[in-house]
Design an enzyme around this catalytic site. Structure first.
Site, short mmCIF file in Angstrom:
data_model
loop_
_atom_site.label_atom_id
_atom_site.label_comp_id
_atom_site.label_asym_id
_atom_site.label_seq_id
_atom_site.Cartn_x
_atom_site.Cartn_y
_atom_site.Cartn_z
N HIS A 37 23.49 50.24 85.07
CA HIS A 37 22.58 49.27 84.48
C HIS A 37 23.37 48.07 83.95
O HIS A 37 24.58 48.16 83.70
CB HIS A 37 21.76 49.91 83.36
CG HIS A 37 20.74 50.88 83.87
ND1 HIS A 37 19.72 51.40 83.10
CD2 HIS A 37 20.57 51.42 85.12
CE1 HIS A 37 18.97 52.21 83.83
NE2 HIS A 37 19.47 52.25 85.05
N CYS B 209 16.74 50.81 78.69
CA CYS B 209 16.17 52.15 78.86
C CYS B 209 16.75 53.07 77.79
O CYS B 209 17.64 52.70 77.02
CB CYS B 209 16.46 52.67 80.25
SG CYS B 209 18.20 53.06 80.54
N CYS C 82 20.63 53.70 78.17
CA CYS C 82 21.43 52.55 77.72
C CYS C 82 21.36 52.39 76.21
O CYS C 82 22.34 52.00 75.56
CB CYS C 82 20.95 51.28 78.39
SG CYS C 82 21.42 51.14 80.13
N GLU D 152 23.33 46.68 81.08
CA GLU D 152 23.90 46.93 79.76
C GLU D 152 25.17 47.78 79.86
O GLU D 152 26.15 47.55 79.15
CB GLU D 152 22.87 47.64 78.87
CG GLU D 152 21.55 46.89 78.73
CD GLU D 152 20.50 47.34 79.72
OE1 GLU D 152 19.36 47.58 79.29
OE2 GLU D 152 20.83 47.48 80.92
#
Length: 342
Positions: free
Chosen positions: A264, A292, A295, A266
């Site tokens: 992801h 999410c 993360c 992040e």
């Protein structure tokens, strides 16, 4: 602030200028002969003298209520010297002048358009028997829009804010203009939130994930520490080239995440930054999509103190709970309204 208005015939340019005068703006124009400067917007409105101003507004405005200049250069010098004051130019139809204005940090370009049939109805309502025939009106509109030297369509497309004026009354138009908050200075010089979120949006363009484009920026003391976007790890086939079976098989949002090979945005940003560089009270993570749950846990562990996001995601509630318990501030960013408004 200096606002310049561009727009098609009978689209409502003069009424936008009138609204802005109610907000304290001083109309400005380039001096022209009486026949040019007060010609009807519906009949011509775009004289061969560039930037002369919208004539329909001219008819309803005393000369003491507007300021005229001999040349565009003298106008530009005046508004630059007095940039803390508010000015409005009722029509701009010259690309060279527009490019000169775009260099100024206090300049905002507003374009206005309307459906052709509606514009022609307004033209007839205003001019009565003196109005143009439909074919002549269309011909003039096309000539202005697709003029080889200064195509109005190109000028309008460069506007910061584009309005499609389908309003049935002045009140409706003024309400629409009020909702746009045209005096919002954030359009001229972005706040830190707006600035970093734009960088996150830019990072998202590098994403190769088939599911969604996500970009992330980590900052500390208003300085960029790291950026990231979602996609497969280094040396693996890109997701958009078939590298992640999960993303390429069309699973729904949040489904089968355990089989996803994509990092992801992040995660990528956190890996690039490292905890020692980002832990602290002034560390903020900007992401164009709410993180999410997975993360969020990593964000907490890294020492980030604040998370700012633009778009919602399918597990926002879980993210709120985790970050809230860890005393990490989570807030949604809403930029000033730009783009096209009907």
């Amino acid at each position: 602030m200096f606002i310049a208005v561009s727009g098609t015939l009978s689209s409502g340019k003069s009424e936008v200028v009138r609204y802005l005068t109610f907000q304290g703006f001083l109309p400005v124009s380039i001096k022209a002969s009486p026949s040019e400067s007060c010609i009807s917007d519906a009949a011509n409105g775009h004289s061969s003298k560039h930037l002369t101003g919208n004539a329909s507004y001219c008819n309803g405005t005393a000369s003491s209520e507007r300021k005229e200049f001999e040349t565009f250069d003298s106008l530009l010098e005046h508004v630059t010297t007095n940039w803390r004051s508010n000015f409005v130019l009722s029509h701009i139809d010259d690309l060279e002048s527009l490019r000169a204005l775009q260099k100024r940090p206090f300049f905002l370009h507003l374009s206005i358009d309307a459906p052709l049939n509606l514009r022609y109805q307004r033209h007839l309502l205003k001019n009565g028997d003196k109005g143009l025939s439909r074919s002549d009106f269309i011909s003039q509109s096309d000539d202005l829009l697709f003029n080889a030297a200064n195509p109005l369509i190109e000028i309008n497309n460069q506007a910061h804010i584009k309005i499609v004026n389908t309003s049935s009354s002045l009140k409706d138009l003024y309400v629409k203009l009020s909702e746009l908050d045209l005096l919002n200075q954030e359009r001229l010089r972005p706040t830190w939130d707006s600035y970093f979120m734009r960088l996150a949006d830019l990072a998202a363009l590098r994403s190769n994930c088939m599911k969604r484009r996500v970009g992330c920026v980590i900052v500390k003391d208003n300085r960029v520490v790291a950026t990231g976007y979602n996609g497969t790890p280094r040396n693996l086939t890109n997701c958009n080239e078939g590298g992640c079976p999960r993303c390429n098989n069309g699973h729904g949002s949040g489904a089968a995440l355990s089989t996803c090979l994509c990092l992801h945005a992040e995660e990528n940003a956190l890996l690039e930054a490292g905890r020692d560089r980002i832990a602290g009270e002034n560390s903020i993570l900007y992401c164009n999509t709410c993180p999410c749950l997975t993360c969020s846990i990593k964000i907490v562990q890294s020492g980030i103190k604040q998370v700012v996001y633009a778009q919602s995601y399918s597990m926002d509630e879980h993210t709120h709970k985790v970050l809230g318990e860890a005393r990490v501030v989570l807030r949604q960013f809403t930029p000033p309204k730009d783009g096209i408004f009907v």
